[in-house]
Design a protein around this motif. Structure first.
Motif, PDB file in Angstrom:
ATOM      1  N   SER A 229       0.712   4.256  -2.729  1.00 40.64           N
ATOM      2  CA  SER A 229       0.257   5.577  -2.304  1.00 40.64           C
ATOM      3  C   SER A 229       1.372   6.609  -2.213  1.00 40.64           C
ATOM      4  O   SER A 229       1.116   7.814  -2.315  1.00 40.64           O
TER       5      SER A 229
ATOM      6  N   THR B 185      -7.586  12.948  -9.238  1.00 42.56           N
ATOM      7  CA  THR B 185      -7.768  11.756  -8.397  1.00 42.56           C
ATOM      8  C   THR B 185      -6.451  11.352  -7.739  1.00 42.56           C
ATOM      9  O   THR B 185      -6.445  10.896  -6.592  1.00 42.56           O
ATOM     10  N   GLU B 186      -5.325  11.533  -8.455  1.00 38.68           N
ATOM     11  CA  GLU B 186      -4.025  11.224  -7.860  1.00 38.68           C
ATOM     12  C   GLU B 186      -3.746  12.141  -6.679  1.00 38.68           C
ATOM     13  O   GLU B 186      -3.213  11.721  -5.651  1.00 38.68           O
TER      14      GLU B 186
ATOM     15  N   SER C 191     -10.231   4.394  -8.595  1.00 40.26           N
ATOM     16  CA  SER C 191      -9.216   5.111  -7.824  1.00 40.26           C
ATOM     17  C   SER C 191      -9.390   4.866  -6.331  1.00 40.26           C
ATOM     18  O   SER C 191      -8.459   5.063  -5.551  1.00 40.26           O
ATOM     19  N   GLY C 192     -10.607   4.458  -5.913  1.00 36.36           N
ATOM     20  CA  GLY C 192     -10.847   4.159  -4.514  1.00 36.36           C
ATOM     21  C   GLY C 192     -11.191   5.360  -3.651  1.00 36.36           C
ATOM     22  O   GLY C 192     -11.361   5.219  -2.436  1.00 36.36           O
ATOM     23  N   ILE C 193     -11.305   6.565  -4.245  1.00 33.70           N
ATOM     24  CA  ILE C 193     -11.656   7.737  -3.439  1.00 33.70           C
ATOM     25  C   ILE C 193     -13.174   7.890  -3.399  1.00 33.70           C
ATOM     26  O   ILE C 193     -13.901   7.285  -4.190  1.00 33.70           O
TER      27      ILE C 193
ATOM     28  N   GLU D 177       0.836  -1.202   0.000  1.00 33.64           N
ATOM     29  CA  GLU D 177       0.000   0.000   0.000  1.00 33.64           C
ATOM     30  C   GLU D 177       0.867   1.247   0.000  1.00 33.64           C
ATOM     31  O   GLU D 177       0.537   2.247  -0.649  1.00 33.64           O
TER      32      GLU D 177
ATOM     33  N   LYS E  56      -5.889  10.847  -3.833  1.00 36.61           N
ATOM     34  CA  LYS E  56      -5.395   9.571  -3.312  1.00 36.61           C
ATOM     35  C   LYS E  56      -4.159   9.755  -2.442  1.00 36.61           C
ATOM     36  O   LYS E  56      -3.933   9.004  -1.499  1.00 36.61           O
ATOM     37  N   ASN E  57      -3.349  10.772  -2.767  1.00 37.42           N
ATOM     38  CA  ASN E  57      -2.123  11.008  -2.013  1.00 37.42           C
ATOM     39  C   ASN E  57      -2.338  11.934  -0.821  1.00 37.42           C
ATOM     40  O   ASN E  57      -1.371  12.432  -0.230  1.00 37.42           O
TER      41      ASN E  57
END
Length: 494
Positions: free
Chosen positions: A363, A463-464, A429-431, A359, A467-468
């Motif tokens: 990330s 989205t990046e 993206s999981g967000i 992970e 995610k970060n």
């Protein structure tokens, strides 16, 4: 990339036997390899002569003639001394990126060889010449390997794919059609070369070009127009010189296109490593989940049969528990086949340490790699010192090239992808949905429910950031607005 893979991924790949299910362990040569250009075409279209033209010399092992001559895959690579390396030796060379070809056995390796020669462009690019594709049963005679599977292996690892056509022979055989269909999902790598065009006049050349595009349109199912280079790529004088200036311009453009590969290759390698990392994470979750489902003593065989039969059900449960996007899961039927001979009781349990490790790679470590190829602070400062300079787009050409690979793999229509297609990618993206709704509002400049390639790149960029752990802005700063959108609107969210 090598450090991230060695420290964060290799241990978990070995623990969960990733190689047995998906791909061999990566070696240093896989990261260090030069960009690869794959040539595909029917026999006698001039593939070998084309490589000669680019190298400005002949290369060891080449075979040129009017009938089918190249009956093997030839990797043309740089070395100070000319030599030929047999396929079996090449596949075990730790400095060459071909160890994965061992999976195709001796039947293929005897039809594979490396041609090493001293040519300037080979210091930056490797070319792969392929057997001339025939028609009918002739194309299968003497083949002791699966041509489609081998071609697929090279397609996935190539940075550019050149489809060569003879201006006099535009028919597409069944095997060539099958080979072209293997390019699905890699359309952004494809370039077309209409070779031997000096043997026809301008009017006929226009007709041939139109016929070629019509034929390709039936095989490559994408509305995007493929880039076609027209010319005669060999060192002989032109038969008909009325298009000489056009040919020279096309040849220069093709060379320029090839020379950009080393820069764009870094983005592709990072993108491929990200995809592999996500698959490794999912694979580990699948095996540990199946292990957990197995009974301690009685009923192991029947339980395993049920788990394989209802593998899609188990995938959905893993998605729900682990919050893994559905797009990260492998093909169900492929996994069912791979799982048949396995004993689920012997699968390893979940490792919290390794899960955190991978992970962190996704990330933090891999996003940090992308920053390394973005413009330096010094370059940005030089731009800001000019009061009349246009603010550059925050998404660099190298990063944009990676986003474009995803965009064109989604089969855009009319230059855009519809909302439901983009939604599936962004959801992966999981967000959260609230953030995705905000990202869509910021990215859909035209408010038409679709995204063009620049809008799609912006959406992925945002989205990046999310995610970060970054904050998605309420209003886009000028540096985030694509250059083409700045003249149409004063503010993206006014």
């Amino acid at each position: 990339m090598k450090e991230i893979y060695g420290k964060k991924m290799l241990e978990i790949e070995r623990r969960y036997r990733f190689e047995d299910f998906h791909a061999p362990v990566m070696r240093g040569c896989d990261f260090d390899a030069k960009p690869m250009v794959l040539l595909l075409g029917q026999y006698s279209v001039g593939k070998t002569s084309f490589i000669e033209y680019i190298l400005k010399r002949q290369f060891p092992g080449e075979r040129v003639g009017p009938e089918p001559t190249t009956d093997r895959f030839i990797a043309v690579m740089y070395d100070k001394e000319d030599q030929i390396i047999p396929g079996n030796a090449l596949s075990v060379d730790i400095e060459k990126p071909f160890h994965g070809l061992n999976a195709f056995g001796n039947g293929f390796l005897t039809k594979f060889e490396g041609s090493l020669c001293n040519a300037e462009i080979l210091e930056r690019i490797t070319f792969v010449d392929t057997p001339g594709i025939l028609s009918g049963e002739k194309q299968r005679l003497g083949r002791s390997y699966d041509f489609a599977e081998v071609t697929q292996w090279f397609v996935q690892r190539s940075d550019m794919i050149l489809l060569l056509f003879d201006a006099h022979k535009l028919d597409i055989s069944d095997e060539f059609k099958s080979a072209i269909e293997l390019l699905k999902g890699n359309e952004e790598k494809v370039r077309v070369v209409l070779n031997k065009a000096d043997q026809i006049g301008t009017q006929q050349l226009m007709r041939v070009y139109g016929a070629l595009m019509w034929s390709l349109g039936k095989v490559i199912k994408t509305p995007e127009v493929l880039r076609v280079y027209i010319g005669s790529f060999w060192d002989q004088p032109y038969h008909i010189e009325e298009n000489k200036k056009l040919f020279e311009m096309e040849q220069k453009d093709l060379i320029d296109d090839l020379l950009t590969l080393p820069r764009n290759s870094a983005v592709r390698k990072i993108n491929e490593l990200v995809k592999r990392t996500r698959l490794v994470r999912t694979h580990a979750a699948i095996l540990s989940h199946l292990k957990e489902k197995m009974p301690m003593l009685i009923g192991k065989e029947s339980t395993q049969i049920d788990l394989i039969k209802n593998l899609q059900r188990e995938f959905m449960e893993i998605q729900r528990i682990k919050k893994i996007p559905p797009g990260d899961f492998p093909d169900v039927s492929m996994m069912q086949q791979k799982l048949q001979p396995q004993d689920f009781s012997e699968f390893p349990k979940e490792s919290e340490r390794l899960t955190k490790q991978i992970e962190q790679a996704l990330s933090m470590d891999l996003p940090q790699l992308m920053k390394l190829i973005q413009p330096s602070h010094k370059q940005q400062q030089e731009v800001s010192n000019n009061p009349f300079a246009e603010i550059p787009w925050e998404i660099t050409p190298e990063v944009k090239a990676g986003y474009d690979q995803i965009f064109f793999s989604l089969a855009p229509k009319g230059g855009s992808i519809p909302g439901h297609v983009a939604r599936d990618v962004l959801m992966n993206s999981g967000i959260g949905v609230e953030q995705l709704r905000k990202i869509w509002e910021l990215s859909d400049f035209e408010k038409n429910g679709t995204l063009d390639n620049e809008e799609f790149a912006l959406a992925l960029h945002l989205t990046e950031i999310a995610k970060n752990g970054g904050k998605v802005p309420n209003t886009l700063p000028a540096s985030m607005v694509p250059l083409s959108k700045r003249n149409n609107i004063k503010s993206p969210r006014s």
